[in-house]
Design a protein around this motif. Structure first.
Motif, PDB file in Angstrom:
ATOM      1  N   ILE A 175      -5.652   6.510   2.883  1.00 16.43           N
ATOM      2  CA  ILE A 175      -4.301   6.276   2.362  1.00 16.43           C
ATOM      3  C   ILE A 175      -4.157   4.835   1.890  1.00 16.43           C
ATOM      4  N   ARG A 176      -4.746   3.914   2.631  1.00 22.63           N
ATOM      5  CA  ARG A 176      -4.644   2.500   2.261  1.00 22.63           C
ATOM      6  C   ARG A 176      -5.287   2.227   0.901  1.00 22.63           C
ATOM      7  N   THR A 177      -6.386   2.906   0.587  1.00 17.17           N
ATOM      8  CA  THR A 177      -7.026   2.700  -0.717  1.00 17.17           C
ATOM      9  C   THR A 177      -6.184   3.270  -1.851  1.00 17.17           C
ATOM     10  N   MET A 178      -5.288   4.177  -1.509  1.00 15.36           N
ATOM     11  CA  MET A 178      -4.406   4.769  -2.520  1.00 15.36           C
ATOM     12  C   MET A 178      -3.119   3.977  -2.676  1.00 15.36           C
ATOM     13  N   THR A 179      -2.890   2.972  -1.860  1.00 15.72           N
ATOM     14  CA  THR A 179      -1.638   2.225  -1.853  1.00 15.72           C
ATOM     15  C   THR A 179      -1.689   1.071  -2.843  1.00 15.72           C
ATOM     16  N   ARG A 180      -0.633   0.947  -3.624  1.00 11.94           N
ATOM     17  CA  ARG A 180      -0.517  -0.150  -4.576  1.00 11.94           C
ATOM     18  C   ARG A 180      -0.105  -1.420  -3.826  1.00 11.94           C
ATOM     19  N   PRO A 181      -0.237  -2.585  -4.464  1.00 10.06           N
ATOM     20  CA  PRO A 181       0.156  -3.845  -3.816  1.00 10.06           C
ATOM     21  C   PRO A 181       1.615  -3.877  -3.367  1.00 10.06           C
ATOM     22  N   ASP A 182       2.502  -3.131  -4.045  1.00  9.32           N
ATOM     23  CA  ASP A 182       3.917  -3.145  -3.661  1.00  9.32           C
ATOM     24  C   ASP A 182       4.211  -2.207  -2.491  1.00  9.32           C
ATOM     25  N   GLY A 183       3.165  -1.553  -1.954  1.00  6.45           N
ATOM     26  CA  GLY A 183       3.341  -0.696  -0.783  1.00  6.45           C
ATOM     27  C   GLY A 183       3.533   0.763  -1.099  1.00  6.45           C
ATOM     28  N   ALA A 184       3.731   1.107  -2.379  1.00  5.15           N
ATOM     29  CA  ALA A 184       3.924   2.513  -2.744  1.00  5.15           C
ATOM     30  C   ALA A 184       2.575   3.209  -2.841  1.00  5.15           C
ATOM     31  N   ILE A 185       2.554   4.478  -2.509  1.00  4.24           N
ATOM     32  CA  ILE A 185       1.341   5.266  -2.643  1.00  4.24           C
ATOM     33  C   ILE A 185       1.027   5.401  -4.124  1.00  4.24           C
ATOM     34  N   GLY A 186      -0.208   5.205  -4.496  1.00  5.29           N
ATOM     35  CA  GLY A 186      -0.618   5.182  -5.890  1.00  5.29           C
ATOM     36  C   GLY A 186      -0.428   6.477  -6.651  1.00  5.29           C
ATOM     37  N   ILE A 187      -0.192   7.589  -5.960  1.00  2.00           N
ATOM     38  CA  ILE A 187      -0.059   8.857  -6.669  1.00  2.00           C
ATOM     39  C   ILE A 187       1.392   9.223  -6.932  1.00  2.00           C
ATOM     40  N   THR A 188       2.312   8.355  -6.595  1.00  2.00           N
ATOM     41  CA  THR A 188       3.726   8.691  -6.759  1.00  2.00           C
ATOM     42  C   THR A 188       4.147   8.611  -8.217  1.00  2.00           C
ATOM     43  N   ARG A 189       5.211   9.332  -8.576  1.00  2.00           N
ATOM     44  CA  ARG A 189       5.717   9.361  -9.941  1.00  2.00           C
ATOM     45  C   ARG A 189       6.945   8.473 -10.100  1.00  2.00           C
ATOM     46  N   SER A 190       7.569   8.068  -9.025  1.00  2.00           N
ATOM     47  CA  SER A 190       8.797   7.298  -9.143  1.00  2.00           C
ATOM     48  C   SER A 190       8.508   5.819  -8.960  1.00  2.00           C
ATOM     49  N   ASN A 191       8.769   5.036  -9.989  1.00  2.00           N
ATOM     50  CA  ASN A 191       8.548   3.600  -9.900  1.00  2.00           C
ATOM     51  C   ASN A 191       9.745   2.878  -9.288  1.00  2.00           C
ATOM     52  N   GLY A 192      10.915   3.468  -9.341  1.00  2.00           N
ATOM     53  CA  GLY A 192      12.115   2.815  -8.853  1.00  2.00           C
ATOM     54  C   GLY A 192      12.549   3.367  -7.513  1.00  2.00           C
ATOM     55  N   TRP A 193      11.788   3.081  -6.449  1.00  2.00           N
ATOM     56  CA  TRP A 193      12.096   3.660  -5.141  1.00  2.00           C
ATOM     57  C   TRP A 193      13.426   3.164  -4.590  1.00  2.00           C
ATOM     58  N   LYS A 194      13.837   1.969  -4.917  1.00  2.00           N
ATOM     59  CA  LYS A 194      15.134   1.487  -4.436  1.00  2.00           C
ATOM     60  C   LYS A 194      16.261   2.330  -5.036  1.00  2.00           C
ATOM     61  N   ALA A 195      16.168   2.599  -6.331  1.00  2.00           N
ATOM     62  CA  ALA A 195      17.168   3.458  -6.982  1.00  2.00           C
ATOM     63  C   ALA A 195      17.111   4.871  -6.401  1.00  2.00           C
TER      64      ALA A 195
END
Length: 185
Positions: free
Chosen positions: A148-168
């Motif tokens: 899972i860690r290798t799939m995680t982007r630097p901002d903490g989101a999982i690299g396979i997600t489709r939503s870039n605006g998690w706060k929204a």
């Protein structure tokens, strides 16, 4: 008991009933990608572009009425006459499709498909299958964590997600589901 607001599933028979039995307040949502793929089974390859373009106004409709009108238009149009099983597929899944239309765009991005979950599960299966037996449960958990860690982007989101605006997205969930969820955990 854990609160479940919605479940996105891929059309397995009996699953919606099982979900609402365990979580009566949960909304069952059909995976839009699976619904589109089910429609493509009835189309010849040379018409796939036309079919996908004709389906887009249904699942991107701003309201239930607009989606119903788009489905009626699909059914009465060239695609519906050529491939009548496609509108029938959408009508058969209508009750599990339409909850999707009640959500704002931020939530729709999350509910659109189960492919993110399927991709995550496939990667976890591959990581454990390639190693065979584990000497301990801790070793297995460490392997899953590192995968899972290798799939995680630097901002903490999982690299396979489709939503870039998690706060929204989190704000949209807080508005939509109110006190049913606690985003502060």
């Amino acid at each position: 008991m854990t609160e479940v607001c919605f479940v996105c599933c891929d059309g397995l028979s009996g699953l919606p009933e099982a979900i609402t039995t365990v979580w009566p307040a949960a909304i069952v949502q059909t995976c839009i990608v699976h619904l589109i793929r089910a429609s493509m089974r009835y189309s010849s390859k040379k018409h796939i572009t036309q079919v996908t373009a004709a389906l887009r106004p249904i699942y991107q409709a701003p309201t239930l009425d607009a989606a119903a009108a788009a489905l009626d238009e699909l059914e009465s149009g060239e695609i519906g006459r050529r491939y009548p099983a496609i509108p029938r597929t959408w009508r058969a899944a209508w009750d599990e499709f339409t909850p999707f239309l009640a959500y704002p765009l931020e939530i729709r991005r999350v509910l659109y498909t189960t492919n993110m979950i399927e991709s995550l599960n496939a990667r976890l299966r591959k990581a454990t299958r390639n190693r065979g037996a584990f000497p301990s449960e801790r070793a297995a958990l460490k392997t899953l964590y590192l995968t899972i860690r290798t799939m995680t982007r630097p901002d903490g989101a999982i690299g396979i997600t489709r939503s870039n605006g998690w706060k929204a997205t989190l704000n949209a969930f807080a508005i939509q589901f109110g006190d049913r969820i606690n985003i502060n955990k």
